[in-house]
Design an enzyme around this catalytic site. Structure first.
Site, short mmCIF file in Angstrom:
data_model
loop_
_atom_site.label_atom_id
_atom_site.label_comp_id
_atom_site.label_asym_id
_atom_site.label_seq_id
_atom_site.Cartn_x
_atom_site.Cartn_y
_atom_site.Cartn_z
N GLU A 139 0.82 -1.21 0.00
CA GLU A 139 0.00 0.00 0.00
C GLU A 139 0.85 1.26 0.00
OE1 GLU A 139 -2.96 1.90 3.26
OE2 GLU A 139 -3.21 -0.23 2.82
N ASP A 140 1.90 1.29 0.82
CA ASP A 140 2.69 2.51 0.99
C ASP A 140 3.88 2.60 0.04
OD1 ASP A 140 0.98 3.21 2.99
OD2 ASP A 140 2.29 2.58 4.63
#
Length: 777
Positions: A139-140
């Protein structure tokens, strides 16, 4: 609710800029070298060397993240081979999050470590611990699933993928994005329950560290926690997390109430210590005299539990007498009931305050005997009596599978029930049109309060409180629900909409010719039943809904001064920004009430205004000069158009239309009181409708006739209705206010309002008829 924003707001990575970094940090007090680049993670970590480790960020003004706690937990139950795999996952996560900090100023890696520690307390397996450490890298850091498969294997990559949000996908709205992310997580959980265990650990750590956030974000994240994650924790039997998440969310949603109540509870501890000690001593002595070896200890209600009781029952804190309860843990099943008898001999039980969750466990596997007794000074005291095994499950739920593994490898009752619930999520997914609908169904099934009923063969079925016989039918099998025509509860025939009560014996009568109707949606309670009915209705009247949606969108486009004939270039733009693949999908969604035609029309207008040069089609000009034509109703549209049962409109009545989700267009009379109340709640869902010129079917309507109570009165009225070329579909009789009067309620089928007026005139002239009126509501 804000499923997509929680981690991004709390754990949003803040990457140190070159000006903030220090080329060569001095060694830490443990002898570790400060991080200067991503290569730092090749240094020995505690998970590699066994020594205490401090993970550092390139920023000099931030805290440190220790892995010693995680190392100690893992060493208690993992093999050296498994530890080596966890080391690799930690090393990779440390590299990926290098230079990132949380809002609190701590290195970002401290969050995955903390999540892994919570999972290690449950003794989750190596794959789950690795996923906990890696849960934010996709996600990051935009790490691809393929890279995780190559490095750590498909099972770990699948777990991480299930925990990652869909931020790279464009959605029409924030609500749609939230619902789709939630659906992704739940479906991943349905395939592997470890997904939700890691996610709950992630949420728990975020809630513990929520203090640094702005008040508005605290409230939003806490509301989502209370609405979604607390019910899931309860449904999976994770009572420790369930209670902590409740209290944490409560403290951020209502900080003043939390602080006030916390002070009151602290003060009460001192005031009630004498009573608590007296009860403890008496109970221990009584159980000892009965020859029972038991652990007895007091427990305090959670602050949120006390608050809910005060709120729901309108009590002051001083009126909540059962702030303290007691738990008795015995060795085996039989001793639970022996202990219950001993306690009832010691203190008088309160009538109606005994529950046997051992014989009939809760849906989340919880087992205990609950009884409330009148203790010293007349104070009500609640006792929970359970065995050691029941206590483990009560506190740890499905996580008890890892904490206390069954040597025989067989599934426990709790695991079987959990597996059945998770499988039902997949069934709902197959029948659900979109993520928002899926979320609606699942949240219904997360409702914690349950009712327990029996099949004719004495099998126990747990359903949400308020469930009906039709919910029961769909719980058994979708085909049984679709073909249900009647039910018998406790051997008595009752309607399918009858609400079930604890202990009911339910039998369903089916017919191969029976099919679901839109009205069923108004009295089913479970997500499985609702999704199955909607799936059938969506499939059976697809063409009708598409045509209705096309008509409604054309009407809405005229209302914003646009030509209803959309050019292909504009259609392509609209589909690119929508989850629909074709315009027919959009028309169908509008026809069944899932999308609002007015909102779609406004979105199209925005597309035109953003790039008007590329849209070569006519606009009408000032939209205020145009009033859209009403939708024409012929009565032969099928299931996509419903005539409201509350007012039963017929041709000649003034009518209005309500776009009801998954029921299409519902037509009411314009003087319907029920419709007026609905219009106040959702004014945007109402459109103008009118009767067509050629309506060639009969319509149901109701009339009430008051007659003198004499022989042959009903026969004369029925004969007159038949001679007036109308059909009677239902008759009901009741005594009037006077002994010599009777009220007769007819449901008859007429062609239009003029036909009804003629019938009523003919009936009114009959001997013995005192009054006749059309019935509404």
């Amino acid at each position: 609710m804000s499923v997509t924003e929680t981690n991004s707001s709390l754990n949003s990575p803040q990457v140190a800029t070159p000006a903030e970094t220090t080329p060569n940090l001095p060694a830490s007090s443990t002898g570790q070298t400060g991080a200067t680049s991503k290569k730092v993670s090749t240094k020995k970590h505690p998970l590699i060397s066994g020594e205490a480790h401090t993970a550092r960020s390139p920023q000099t003004n931030i805290g440190v993240a220790s892995t010693s706690g995680l190392s100690e937990r893992l060493a208690q139950y993992m093999s050296p081979g498994d530890l080596k795999l966890v080391k690799e996952a930690y090393r990779f996560s440390d590299e990926m999050h290098l230079g990132q900090v949380r809002k609190s100023g701590e290195p970002y890696i401290s969050h995955p470590i903390a999540v892994a520690e919570i999972c290690a307390d449950w003794k989750l397996d190596v794959q789950a611990i690795m996923a906990a450490l890696l849960h934010d890298v996709m996600e990051d850091q935009d790490v691809k699933k393929e890279e995780l498969i190559e490095r750590f294997g498909a099972p770990v990559a699948t777990l991480v993928d299930g925990l990652s949000k869909l931020e790279k996908i464009e959605f029409q709205s924030q609500i749609e994005a939230q619902a789709e992310n939630f659906r992704k997580m739940l479906l991943a959980m349905a395939r592997d329950v470890r997904v939700i265990l890691v996610k709950l650990a992630d949420r728990l750590h975020n809630m513990r560290t929520l203090g640094v956030m702005l008040p508005e974000k605290k409230r939003r994240i806490s509301r989502e926690t209370m609405d979604v994650y607390v019910p899931i924790a309860h449904r999976l039997g994770l009572n420790n997390i369930y209670r902590e998440l409740q209290d944490l969310a409560f403290s951020h949603l209502y900080p003043m109430r939390y602080r006030t109540l916390s002070k009151a509870v602290k003060a009460a501890r001192g005031n009630r210590r004498e009573v608590v000690n007296k009860i403890l001593e008496s109970v221990k002595e009584t159980l000892k005299e009965a020859g029972l070896q038991a652990e007895v200890y007091g427990r305090e209600k959670t602050l949120y539990g006390i608050y809910r009781k005060m709120h729901d029952k309108h009590l002051s804190f001083s009126q909540v007498l059962d702030v303290y309860g007691f738990r008795v843990v015995v060795e085996n099943f039989r001793e639970s009931y022996y202990a219950l008898g001993s306690l009832h001999a010691l203190y008088k039980p309160m009538p109606g305050k005994f529950k046997d969750y051992i014989a009939i466990p809760k849906t989340n596997g919880y087992q205990s005997l609950h009884t409330t007794l009148i203790g010293p000074y007349g104070t009500p005291v609640e006792f929970q009596i359970r065995t050691q095994d029941m206590h483990r499950v009560a506190e740890s739920g499905v996580a008890a599978h890892w904490l206390y593994k069954n040597e025989e490898g067989s599934l426990t009752d709790l695991q079987q029930r959990t597996h059945a619930w998770l499988q039902s999520l997949l069934d709902i997914q197959k029948q659900t049109g979109d993520s928002a609908e899926f979320l609606e169904h699942v949240k219904v099934d997360l409702f914690p309060d349950s009712v327990y009923v029996f099949t004719p063969k004495s099998k126990i079925i747990a359903l949400p409180r308020g469930a009906t016989a039709l919910d029961f039918a769909y719980n058994i099998h979708t085909d049984i629900g679709d073909q249900a025509i009647a039910t018998r509860i406790n051997h008595e025939p009752v309607p399918l909409r009858s609400e079930l009560k604890n202990g009911d014996i339910v039998e369903i009568v089916t017919s191969p010719n029976s099919r679901p109707t839109p009205n069923w949606l108004s009295y089913v309670r479970t997500g499985k039943a609702r999704s199955a009915i909607r799936h059938y209705l969506r499939t059976i009247n697809l063409n009708e809904s598409t045509e209705l949606g096309k008509q409604l969108l054309a009407q809405a486009l005229v209302a914003v001064s646009l030509n209803p004939e959309l050019p292909s270039s504009l259609i392509d733009k609209l589909l690119n920004e929508s989850t629909a693949k074709t315009m027919d999908e959009i028309y169908t969604d509008i026809g069944i009430g899932k999308r609002m035609a007015a909102l779609v029309a406004r979105h199209i207008l925005d597309l035109v205004e953003d790039d008007s040069s590329s849209i070569p089609f006519q606009q009408y000009g000032d939209k205020h000069h145009y009033k859209p034509d009403p939708v024409i109703i012929y009565g032969s549209e099928g299931l996509s158009v419903q005539l409201a049962p509350c007012c039963m409109p017929i041709p000649g009545d003034g009518i209005v239309g309500q776009l009801k989700r998954d029921q299409g267009l519902v037509v009411h009379t314009d003087d319907c009181e029920h419709a007026k109340r609905l219009h106040i709640k959702e004014p945007d869902r109402w459109i103008d409708v009118t009767w067509g010129d050629e309506v060639n079917r009969s319509f149901d309507t109701r009339i009430a006739v008051t007659v003198t109570n004499e022989r042959g009165a009903l026969a004369r009225i029925a004969a007159e209705i038949g001679e007036s070329e109308a059909n009677i579909s239902h008759v009901n009789m009741e005594d009037g206010d006077a002994n010599d009067m009777t009220h007769i309620h007819f449901t008859i089928q007429v062609e239009d309002r003029a036909h009804l007026a003629r019938i009523m005139r003919n009936i009114k002239h009959l001997n013995g008829v005192n009054r006749i009126a059309r019935e509404r509501g």
